[in-house]
Design a protein around this motif. Sequence first.
Motif, PDB file in Angstrom:
ATOM      1  N   TYR A 183       4.783  10.189   4.637  1.00 39.49           N
ATOM      2  CA  TYR A 183       4.522  10.802   3.330  1.00 39.49           C
ATOM      3  C   TYR A 183       3.921   9.751   2.407  1.00 39.49           C
ATOM      4  CZ  TYR A 183       5.651  12.957  -1.222  1.00 39.49           C
ATOM      5  OH  TYR A 183       5.603  13.470  -2.494  1.00 39.49           O
ATOM      6  N   LEU A 184       4.452   8.543   2.460  1.00 45.97           N
ATOM      7  CA  LEU A 184       3.901   7.441   1.683  1.00 45.97           C
ATOM      8  C   LEU A 184       3.035   6.577   2.589  1.00 45.97           C
ATOM      9  CD1 LEU A 184       6.982   6.343  -0.443  1.00 45.97           C
ATOM     10  CD2 LEU A 184       4.942   7.570  -1.225  1.00 45.97           C
ATOM     11  N   MET A 185       1.856   6.216   2.073  1.00 43.28           N
ATOM     12  CA  MET A 185       0.984   5.353   2.868  1.00 43.28           C
ATOM     13  C   MET A 185       1.462   3.907   2.771  1.00 43.28           C
ATOM     14  SD  MET A 185      -0.225   6.474  -0.115  1.00 43.28           S
ATOM     15  CE  MET A 185      -1.694   7.464  -0.135  1.00 43.28           C
ATOM     16  N   LEU A 186       0.852   3.053   3.591  1.00 46.14           N
ATOM     17  CA  LEU A 186       1.334   1.664   3.641  1.00 46.14           C
ATOM     18  C   LEU A 186       0.887   0.861   2.424  1.00 46.14           C
ATOM     19  CD1 LEU A 186       0.862   0.986   7.451  1.00 46.14           C
ATOM     20  CD2 LEU A 186       2.842   1.895   6.223  1.00 46.14           C
ATOM     21  N   ASP A 187      -0.213   1.269   1.814  1.00 47.86           N
ATOM     22  CA  ASP A 187      -0.706   0.587   0.624  1.00 47.86           C
ATOM     23  C   ASP A 187       0.098   1.048  -0.596  1.00 47.86           C
ATOM     24  OD1 ASP A 187      -2.030  -0.498  -1.503  1.00 47.86           O
ATOM     25  OD2 ASP A 187      -4.044   0.071  -0.798  1.00 47.86           O
ATOM     26  N   ARG A 188       0.985   0.193  -1.019  1.00 48.78           N
ATOM     27  CA  ARG A 188       1.928   0.573  -2.062  1.00 48.78           C
ATOM     28  C   ARG A 188       1.236   0.830  -3.402  1.00 48.78           C
ATOM     29  NH1 ARG A 188       5.528  -2.402  -4.925  1.00 48.78           N
ATOM     30  NH2 ARG A 188       7.471  -1.332  -5.396  1.00 48.78           N
ATOM     31  N   THR A 189       0.090   0.180  -3.607  1.00 48.89           N
ATOM     32  CA  THR A 189      -0.596   0.342  -4.897  1.00 48.89           C
ATOM     33  C   THR A 189      -1.120   1.763  -5.077  1.00 48.89           C
ATOM     34  OG1 THR A 189      -2.700  -0.374  -3.943  1.00 48.89           O
ATOM     35  CG2 THR A 189      -1.307  -2.084  -4.909  1.00 48.89           C
ATOM     36  N   LYS A 190      -1.203   2.497  -3.976  1.00 53.22           N
ATOM     37  CA  LYS A 190      -1.724   3.872  -4.085  1.00 53.22           C
ATOM     38  C   LYS A 190      -0.614   4.906  -4.271  1.00 53.22           C
ATOM     39  CE  LYS A 190      -5.859   3.138  -1.285  1.00 53.22           C
ATOM     40  NZ  LYS A 190      -6.375   3.187   0.095  1.00 53.22           N
ATOM     41  N   TRP A 191       0.625   4.470  -4.223  1.00 57.85           N
ATOM     42  CA  TRP A 191       1.728   5.430  -4.257  1.00 57.85           C
ATOM     43  C   TRP A 191       1.751   6.285  -5.518  1.00 57.85           C
ATOM     44  CZ3 TRP A 191       6.733   2.573  -2.176  1.00 57.85           C
ATOM     45  CH2 TRP A 191       6.535   2.283  -0.812  1.00 57.85           C
ATOM     46  N   ALA A 192       1.629   5.632  -6.667  1.00 55.04           N
ATOM     47  CA  ALA A 192       1.817   6.354  -7.931  1.00 55.04           C
ATOM     48  C   ALA A 192       0.865   7.547  -8.023  1.00 55.04           C
ATOM     49  CB  ALA A 192       1.605   5.401  -9.103  1.00 55.04           C
ATOM     50  N   LEU A 193      -0.392   7.293  -7.727  1.00 49.71           N
ATOM     51  CA  LEU A 193      -1.384   8.358  -7.808  1.00 49.71           C
ATOM     52  C   LEU A 193      -1.113   9.439  -6.760  1.00 49.71           C
ATOM     53  CD1 LEU A 193      -3.996   9.206  -9.231  1.00 49.71           C
ATOM     54  CD2 LEU A 193      -5.261   8.071  -7.390  1.00 49.71           C
ATOM     55  N   HIS A 194      -0.843   8.973  -5.537  1.00 49.17           N
ATOM     56  CA  HIS A 194      -0.573   9.899  -4.431  1.00 49.17           C
ATOM     57  C   HIS A 194       0.611  10.810  -4.754  1.00 49.17           C
ATOM     58  CE1 HIS A 194      -0.018  11.309  -0.313  1.00 49.17           C
ATOM     59  NE2 HIS A 194       1.230  10.891  -0.356  1.00 49.17           N
ATOM     60  N   LEU A 195       1.681  10.192  -5.244  1.00 54.74           N
ATOM     61  CA  LEU A 195       2.887  10.975  -5.532  1.00 54.74           C
ATOM     62  C   LEU A 195       2.632  12.000  -6.634  1.00 54.74           C
ATOM     63  CD1 LEU A 195       5.614   8.198  -5.314  1.00 54.74           C
ATOM     64  CD2 LEU A 195       5.399  10.190  -3.813  1.00 54.74           C
ATOM     65  N   SER A 196       1.917  11.590  -7.657  1.00 55.45           N
ATOM     66  CA  SER A 196       1.722  12.554  -8.749  1.00 55.45           C
ATOM     67  C   SER A 196       0.833  13.705  -8.281  1.00 55.45           C
ATOM     68  CB  SER A 196       1.170  11.873 -10.004  1.00 55.45           C
ATOM     69  OG  SER A 196      -0.169  11.510  -9.793  1.00 55.45           O
ATOM     70  N   LYS A 197      -0.135  13.373  -7.426  1.00 54.81           N
ATOM     71  CA  LYS A 197      -0.990  14.446  -6.871  1.00 54.81           C
ATOM     72  C   LYS A 197      -0.169  15.411  -6.008  1.00 54.81           C
ATOM     73  CE  LYS A 197      -5.690  12.664  -6.227  1.00 54.81           C
ATOM     74  NZ  LYS A 197      -6.503  11.975  -5.203  1.00 54.81           N
ATOM     75  N   GLN A 198       0.606  14.840  -5.090  1.00 64.97           N
ATOM     76  CA  GLN A 198       1.364  15.678  -4.166  1.00 64.97           C
ATOM     77  C   GLN A 198       2.371  16.560  -4.903  1.00 64.97           C
ATOM     78  OE1 GLN A 198      -0.862  15.115  -1.619  1.00 64.97           O
ATOM     79  NE2 GLN A 198       0.910  15.643  -0.364  1.00 64.97           N
TER      80      GLN A 198
END
Lengths: 397, 208
Positions: free
Chosen positions: A50-65
């Motif tokens: 669900y979370l990718m390995l690049d932690r810097t992308k989490w915030a954006l990814h999570l808010s989108k999902q």
Amino acid sequence: MTLYQKTFDQFEAILKCDMIDIKKLKALAFNGCPDENGIRSLTWKILLSYLMLDRTKWALHLSKQRELYRGYIRETIIKPGLTPSSESAVVDHPLNSAPDSSWAAYFKENEVLLQIDKDVRRLCPDLSFFQRETDYPCSEILNQEAGFESLRKRIESTSLKVENRVNSRLDLQYQKKANHSKTTYDMNEYQWLPDGHEAHWEVVERILFIFSKLNSGQSYVQGMNEIIGPIYYTFATDPNLEWREHAEADAFYCFTNLMIHIRDNFMKIYDHSEFGILVRMQRFLMLLKKTDANIHYLFEKQKLKPEFYAFRWLTLLLSQEFRLPDVVRIWDSLFADQERNFEFLLYVCCGMIALQKDRLLNGSESQNIKLLQNYPQDIDVYQILEKAVELKRLYVL
Amino acid sequence: MSRPGHFKMVLLGESAVGKSSLALRFAKGQYQDHAESTIGAAFLTHTLQIDADTTLKVELWDTAGQERYHSLAPMYYRGAQAALVVYDITNADSLSQAKKWVKELRTANGIDMIIGLAGNKADLATTVNKRKVDAREVAEYADDNQLIFMETSAKRGDNVSEIFMNVARQVAMKQPTNTLNKPQGAFPPTKPKPKGNSSCCSSSDSKS
């Protein structure tokens, strides 16, 4: 420094990096996630892709999902909630028997919803967690105006419709009585909380209903409730409130990802396919024969088929065999190993049998079935996992 | 010295009609308000004293109700001498499903199989007006199909040991105890039927 503290620090170090070292994380998680600090909750989100390995992308990814999930709620629950003013009601109507009638689909969905409802109300009955109120009821639904048909109302009215339809076939005597009865839905199970409040089982119900609608080919099958249960529990008890708040959406995605790997277990049409449950049971039996020919022979002699015990073990990833804390510990290892189609699960099953070998060798057929169906809870789950690791070292599947 | 006989019995019926609750009440005299759903099938045993010198151990397979798990059912009813088909008296659809099970059992295991039909959750009929299935109609259906019919309440314990006992007695009458503990092979193999069509005729059977 204790070993536990050392492991804890290692997890923290990996999870802090901008780029997650997935190999290291899997190796650590395989030996168990610490219960503290939401480490398991976060690790599972990574292991379940669900979370990718690049932690810097989490915030954006999570808010989108999470926004996407809110969209699913709107589309699958709020929009189809048929209100008197809804447009479709004008051209379409409840007696429309055309297969593409939105009412026909609506009624079909209600059957699925009732099945989910029956099952989530009896999820983990030994644990009070699912009956407790969540601090994060679904705002999308709470903000709806009166007249919108929530899942609660849908369940209630579906039960009523079914009963009314049935009543017409019945003796007048019963029909009369039924018409006078006010509440017809069986309320002696878990109660609904007052409007504006939701229990955790209701959140699980919504996740499963949305999943069933988005995966209409597969829909909902009994047992999926036992798969979502531990995931949602882990996320909804995360000490970090920012994660806990989004337990519903996050659990939905992790459950969906996990189902990709194990959905064949739940579908009759795949029973005989490569990853179907029958083939998996055969693979388990092959491994049992390798790891312990005596037990394998005994089971054959006693006609103790894997269907009698391993069907449930494999389908539910052991979630009904152990208490929840033990289940999540086993799942740490399974999720760390999942790319190989949960092969390690087969070793865990053989480990469970190995640890009961003496009792099994002295047991009758029916004693042995009972033993395997009610696996002794006095055994430390770590012992089982250790045994499984040992077997994995010695025997190749 | 008489070794107690035993026989295999299977519980069938739609999901959430109370199969596991009946099994639990029968085998352990207990009741749980919230029992987890059965996946696959659960196995229980209980020994019944049929009369002064006959005891029978019931080996009970409690099966999963949902459609996905139906394909497993033959594994449990094959070789079973008895079955208890369960419906919920507050849910008429569950009776239709029960009738389908009866048909399937008769097709697979023949007329020799002792089948009980339990209309469960009878407690709800008296405490609240929830009854949706008329007992008299079901009794007629049961008569026509040679079923042992009772309304039961796993919650209160009503008729639970009675229906199991009646089924066990009939099993005992059909098969003397000393043959009951023989392996499955001792029982006549079931006739394979060409198709699901029930209009299969034997020479002595004339239909009007």
